[in-house]
Design a protein around this motif. Structure first.
Motif, mmCIF file in Angstrom:
data_model
loop_
_atom_site.group_PDB
_atom_site.id
_atom_site.type_symbol
_atom_site.label_atom_id
_atom_site.label_comp_id
_atom_site.label_asym_id
_atom_site.label_seq_id
_atom_site.Cartn_x
_atom_site.Cartn_y
_atom_site.Cartn_z
ATOM 1 N N PHE A 142 0.879 -1.078 -0.099
ATOM 2 C CA PHE A 142 -0.220 0.167 0.080
ATOM 3 C C PHE A 142 0.583 1.146 -0.046
ATOM 4 O O PHE A 142 1.670 2.061 1.041
ATOM 5 N N MET A 143 1.528 1.666 -1.360
ATOM 6 C CA MET A 143 2.642 2.145 -1.323
ATOM 7 C C MET A 143 1.558 4.293 -1.764
ATOM 8 O O MET A 143 3.154 4.819 -2.094
ATOM 9 N N LYS A 144 1.479 4.130 -2.180
ATOM 10 C CA LYS A 144 1.059 5.229 -3.189
ATOM 11 C C LYS A 144 0.936 6.373 -2.166
ATOM 12 O O LYS A 144 -0.117 5.669 -1.035
ATOM 13 N N PRO A 145 0.700 7.624 -2.506
ATOM 14 C CA PRO A 145 0.445 8.426 -1.478
ATOM 15 C C PRO A 145 -1.368 8.338 -1.904
ATOM 16 O O PRO A 145 -1.895 8.574 -1.905
ATOM 17 N N ALA A 146 -1.304 9.315 0.069
ATOM 18 C CA ALA A 146 -3.164 9.499 0.984
ATOM 19 C C ALA A 146 -2.521 11.024 0.613
ATOM 20 O O ALA A 146 -1.353 11.467 1.545
ATOM 21 N N VAL A 147 -3.846 10.689 1.389
ATOM 22 C CA VAL A 147 -3.741 13.113 1.868
ATOM 23 C C VAL A 147 -5.114 12.873 2.931
ATOM 24 O O VAL A 147 -5.811 10.957 3.432
ATOM 25 N N LEU A 148 -4.202 13.484 4.105
ATOM 26 C CA LEU A 148 -5.841 13.230 5.287
ATOM 27 C C LEU A 148 -7.082 14.668 4.924
ATOM 28 O O LEU A 148 -6.039 15.812 4.829
ATOM 29 N N ARG A 149 -8.083 13.967 5.497
ATOM 30 C CA ARG A 149 -9.170 15.137 4.933
ATOM 31 C C ARG A 149 -9.433 14.958 7.022
ATOM 32 O O ARG A 149 -9.651 14.103 7.378
ATOM 33 N N ILE A 150 -9.240 16.472 6.952
ATOM 34 C CA ILE A 150 -10.004 16.829 8.160
ATOM 35 C C ILE A 150 -11.796 17.495 8.555
ATOM 36 O O ILE A 150 -11.791 17.794 7.940
ATOM 37 N N TRP A 151 -12.894 16.861 9.554
ATOM 38 C CA TRP A 151 -14.029 16.727 8.874
ATOM 39 C C TRP A 151 -14.692 17.467 10.128
ATOM 40 O O TRP A 151 -14.293 16.631 11.507
ATOM 41 N N GLY A 152 -15.814 18.721 9.828
ATOM 42 C CA GLY A 152 -16.496 18.631 11.476
ATOM 43 C C GLY A 152 -18.131 18.105 10.882
ATOM 44 O O GLY A 152 -17.957 18.609 9.611
ATOM 45 N N GLY A 153 -19.158 18.040 12.103
ATOM 46 C CA GLY A 153 -20.038 17.404 12.158
ATOM 47 C C GLY A 153 -20.727 17.707 13.205
ATOM 48 O O GLY A 153 -19.918 17.500 14.741
ATOM 49 N N ARG A 154 -22.124 16.962 13.449
ATOM 50 C CA ARG A 154 -22.455 16.842 14.630
ATOM 51 C C ARG A 154 -23.338 15.511 14.775
ATOM 52 O O ARG A 154 -23.934 15.551 16.120
ATOM 53 N N SER A 155 -22.658 15.066 14.303
ATOM 54 C CA SER A 155 -22.043 13.691 15.013
ATOM 55 C C SER A 155 -21.654 12.868 14.753
ATOM 56 O O SER A 155 -20.556 12.688 14.034
ATOM 57 N N ILE A 156 -21.422 11.863 15.036
ATOM 58 C CA ILE A 156 -20.354 10.512 15.547
ATOM 59 C C ILE A 156 -19.977 10.019 13.825
ATOM 60 O O ILE A 156 -21.025 9.888 13.145
ATOM 61 N N CYS A 157 -18.599 10.727 13.184
ATOM 62 C CA CYS A 157 -18.168 9.980 11.989
ATOM 63 C C CYS A 157 -18.959 11.475 10.897
ATOM 64 O O CYS A 157 -18.975 10.840 9.329
ATOM 65 N N SER A 158 -19.960 12.165 11.251
ATOM 66 C CA SER A 158 -20.425 13.114 9.867
ATOM 67 C C SER A 158 -19.860 13.330 9.206
ATOM 68 O O SER A 158 -18.555 14.918 9.820
ATOM 69 N N LYS A 159 -19.532 13.967 8.192
ATOM 70 C CA LYS A 159 -19.015 14.367 7.605
ATOM 71 C C LYS A 159 -19.891 15.920 6.938
ATOM 72 O O LYS A 159 -20.023 15.941 5.677
ATOM 73 N N GLY A 160 -19.776 16.618 7.652
ATOM 74 C CA GLY A 160 -20.598 18.168 7.927
ATOM 75 C C GLY A 160 -19.981 19.425 7.246
ATOM 76 O O GLY A 160 -20.293 20.312 6.084
ATOM 77 N N GLU A 161 -18.868 20.088 7.502
ATOM 78 C CA GLU A 161 -18.129 20.824 6.798
ATOM 79 C C GLU A 161 -16.275 19.687 7.029
ATOM 80 O O GLU A 161 -15.539 19.227 7.629
ATOM 81 N N LEU A 162 -15.735 20.198 5.322
ATOM 82 C CA LEU A 162 -14.903 19.912 5.352
ATOM 83 C C LEU A 162 -13.865 21.215 5.922
ATOM 84 O O LEU A 162 -13.573 22.312 5.515
ATOM 85 N N LEU A 163 -13.080 20.597 7.044
ATOM 86 C CA LEU A 163 -12.655 21.732 8.054
ATOM 87 C C LEU A 163 -10.740 22.066 7.190
ATOM 88 O O LEU A 163 -10.284 23.142 7.182
#
Length: 402
Positions: A142-163
């Motif tokens: 699993f050697m290809k690059p990845a990125v970290l996306r950080i989300w905020g939400g109103r419930s657990i695991c929610s992707k309400g807003e991309l921070l």
């Protein structure tokens, strides 16, 4: 003659994360482990139930990761896969992010020189297979690059807003990536997600390593983040979500400060009114309302998260309260089926609370099957009786150290 100069300093709000350095027992997600890292909820488990959970490194028998911890003893590894599944984790914030405010956040990221992954559907791998890198269960690196996306939400695991979004992580040594959050609304949860470098024509196998997340600190919106001190060839650039279109107009006047009461106020109504420190007594049973499972399954449905989070907040606020999570079923199926299902559901609720920071010493669980129905399953109103009997209850075992 002396001149007294008064300096007015606005206190910065600091929001600390639970287990920010991902400290736990080292384990590879595919080596028979399903419990996620302490303090964090494994979001991908509900979306990709056949895939292994994130890995806790360093693990001497798996994945061939060549990086030591940046802080503490362990760190987290998350992957993206060529079957379009990927890993992400989440937790509740002790204080919500406020819309219209700005915050700074940083986390150390890296990529290992090697990272072996489990093939699709191989959620349980033996130590011997890991040591031998058995090709029947291990996929290509699993050697290809990845990125970290950080989300905020109103419930657990929610992707309400991309921070925030990191640059593709290719550095072999730990580097501190810094982010500036500018939420539009109140956000009570944070989610960290490994994701593909976009645009991408097809999904691929890649990974990122995470360690030493900072607290989230409020700052003035016109304040610039300090530069990251790294060699010029390794400068880490942080990408941010696309800005809203700008118009040639004077900036709006600053928003008035919100009263402190609004920060602590929960806009959602209380679900479990009996779960009150002033009301509860030892031996009391409280039915968990608004808790839903998939049919004949222990998989918790997302609309159950608000009531579970309410229980989580209560137990964290009252560490001396010890409870039992009890599962009950309707009276239709066999005793064997009802016993297994009720215990599995009670265990699922317990695991959710543990994953979100409740101490293990406060919790136990038990499945009671169909032995204690609330009402008889009358054929005239079977559906209503079944709903009442099929439940999860909280039993207060002790409080105040009794």
């Amino acid at each position: 003659m002396f001149t007294l100069v008064l300096s007015i300093v606005t206190a910065q709000e600091t929001i600390k994360l639970n287990n920010p350095s991902f400290e736990d027992t080292p384990r590879a997600g595919g080596l028979g482990f399903s419990i996620p890292i302490r303090g964090w909820h494994d979001c991908a488990r509900a979306v990709y139930p056949d895939q292994s959970p994130p890995d806790i490194h360093p693990h001497p028998e798996a994945w061939m990761v060549s990086v030591d911890a940046q802080n503490g003893n362990t760190f987290l590894g998350m992957v993206v896969r060529d079957n379009e599944s990927h890993e992400f984790i989440s937790q509740a914030l002790e204080v919500p992010l406020k819309g219209g405010q700005c915050y700074s956040f940083s986390i150390f990221l890296a990529q290992s020189e090697t990272y072996m992954g489990v093939r699709n559907g191989s959620a349980a791998v033996t130590n011997a297979q890991a040591q031998a890198l058995d090709t029947s269960v291990f996929s290509s690196p699993f050697m290809k690059p990845a990125v970290l996306r950080i989300w905020g939400g109103r419930s657990i695991c929610s992707k309400g807003e991309l921070l925030g979004v990191s640059a593709p992580v290719t550095n072999r040594d730990w580097k501190e990536y810094q982010f500036k959050f500018e939420p539009d609304s109140s956000l009570r949860y944070i989610t960290l997600e490994a994701f593909y470098v976009t645009p991408v024509l097809s999904a691929y196998n890649g990974h990122i390593l995470l360690d030493q997340a900072s607290a989230i600190v409020q700052l003035a919106c016109d304040e610039e983040l300090p530069p990251v001190v790294v060699p010029p060839a390794e400068v880490v650039v942080v990408l941010v979500p696309p800005e809203k279109p700008k118009v040639d107009a004077p900036p709006p006047p600053p928003k008035p400060e919100q009263p402190v009461e609004e920060i602590a106020e929960d806009p959602k109504p209380v679900i479990l009114t009996d779960l009150d420190r002033e009301k509860i007594v030892a031996g009391q049973k409280i039915r968990v309302k608004s808790l839903y499972f998939r049919a004949d399954s222990s998989r918790i449905r997302p609309e159950s998260y608000p009531v579970l989070d309410e229980i989580q907040r209560f137990l964290i606020k009252n560490p001396d309260v010890i409870v039992e999570i009890g599962g009950h079923t309707s009276t239709g199926p066999s005793h064997a089926f009802c016993d297994a299902l009720s215990e599995a559901r009670a265990k699922a609720v317990t695991e959710y609370l543990l994953e979100n920071g409740v101490e293990m010493a406060q919790l136990s669980y038990k499945g009671y099957g169909k032995r204690y129905p609330i009402v008889r399953d009358d054929q005239k109103d079977y559906k209503s009786a079944r709903k009442k009997n099929q439940r999860v209850e909280i039993k207060v075992l002790s409080l105040d150290g009794d």
